[in-house]
Design an enzyme around this catalytic site. Sequence first.
Site, PDB file in Angstrom:
ATOM      1  N   ASP A 111     -37.049 -14.865 131.317  1.00 29.73           N
ATOM      2  CA  ASP A 111     -36.357 -15.504 130.194  1.00 29.73           C
ATOM      3  C   ASP A 111     -37.334 -15.967 129.105  1.00 29.73           C
ATOM      4  OD1 ASP A 111     -34.125 -16.502 128.857  1.00 29.73           O
ATOM      5  OD2 ASP A 111     -33.243 -17.322 130.682  1.00 29.73           O
ATOM      6  N   ASP A 120     -26.876 -14.795 124.552  1.00 31.83           N
ATOM      7  CA  ASP A 120     -26.017 -14.657 125.735  1.00 31.83           C
ATOM      8  C   ASP A 120     -24.591 -14.246 125.380  1.00 31.83           C
ATOM      9  OD1 ASP A 120     -28.266 -15.559 126.933  1.00 31.83           O
ATOM     10  OD2 ASP A 120     -27.346 -17.306 127.875  1.00 31.83           O
TER      11      ASP A 120
END
Length: 472
Positions: free
Chosen positions: A154, A214
């Site tokens: 991430d 996202d």
Amino acid sequence: MAKYSTFSLACVLLYLNDVATAASINSYNGLGLTPQMGWDNWNAFACEVNEELLLGTSEKIVQLGLRDLGYKYVILDDCWSSGRAANGSLVADSKKFPNGMKHVADELHGKDLLFGMYSSAGEYTCGGYPGSLDHEDADATSFASWDVDYLKYDNCFNRGQFGTPETSFKRYKAMSDALNKTGRPIFYSLCNWGQDLTSYWGSAISNSWRISGDITASFDRPDSRCPCDEDDYDCKLPGFHCSIMNILGKAAPMGQNAGPGGWNDLDCLEVGVGSLTDDEEVAHFSMWSIVKSPLVIGADVNKLDSTSYSVYANPAVIAINQDPAGVPATRIWRKQVPQVDGNGKGEIQLWSGPLDNGDQVVALLNGASIPMTMTAKVDDIFIDSDEVSVSSWIAYDLWANRLANSTASSIVQGGSLDYSKYYNATELPYASGLAKNDSRLLGQPVANVSIKSPLSAYVPAHGVALYRLKKA
Ligand code: GLA
């Protein structure tokens, strides 16, 4: 040298460039020759992770036949750790994972599944747990010692180390090198949300890279938390709550940099999460498949309803995603749909792409909120080919053999699978099934298509008509 004019040299270079684009890219570590398939807990469970969830889910993945359709990676997302030990190594939260991570890996491997892990190229993960920035070697060693097969990496709390392709590349390369040094094959999945033009450098150091903020379970709702749109190639504020159509738009110009070994990741699937309609789920799954995104189930598989299950379990569509040539489909055209009684908002799009055996995949995507009859001309479908005028094709509807709802219902309720009908990619990989023209991978022939006879379909609102074209 005097023999060639500058012009002809430029032509040769352009030609070579074209050839290089058409050929497959190489996998930097030998993995990811087709897009990864699996399950990730984030969309359905966020931080509510533990051993029971992963192992219970893995059993259901096997029972539903999803493993044998190719969904092999069971990916544990954020919030699994409790900090670092005195020696600096990452420690799994002992309440959530009382038997440690190696045990989870052993259990998954015992079921012929693979184990995916998560960390961040930052000081902390997005959930505020320790990140791996400046701990790359130690953390890669831990992952390898736990027999991890996959790392999602991430981008939160990155200490400002972004803003140019070089800074992001360097930060992500550190973990790539560290994983390689372990000697264990570990699929490396970048999650830096497309920042700093990831698709231009991702394949040199990784097997896939996210291209957006996202996803959320919305077909096309604009949301200011997802500020970058599809024309913002160098998106600095990727945000979150991105709709399916928003992410698909971002993927449209990016296909050229993906191929066997490295894929554009449009984020985990929202099929079976939230309240998308069935047509929206079919469109979402179809489009992720044809642009060669990873197919990572985001739903709670223990609670999948029969319709969402039969979307995930369509081998004819998965076979497009897993096609050995690995060429992402291209958006050929898009047209705004005029308002009809205030309801017609949105646009229709034609997508098309070549497949390994000379077939072609074609999607008529209706992003509008009213059903539409859509038509695709052959010279649009085969815009990159010169055989159009002489050939004709048979169009196979790739959703025609979707599991009957009664069959899907009985399977999600624990019933067994009839493997004489159900596709088993563990036994017959998609490449082999396709080479044999296995009927389960073809759907149903529904139309003849040629220069005189375009492909036409009535497409539901927020839906798709998806075809494999085979030469007649
Ligand atoms: C980021 C990622 C998500 C998920 C969460 C976990 O938002 O993009 O996919 O991994 O972090 O905190």
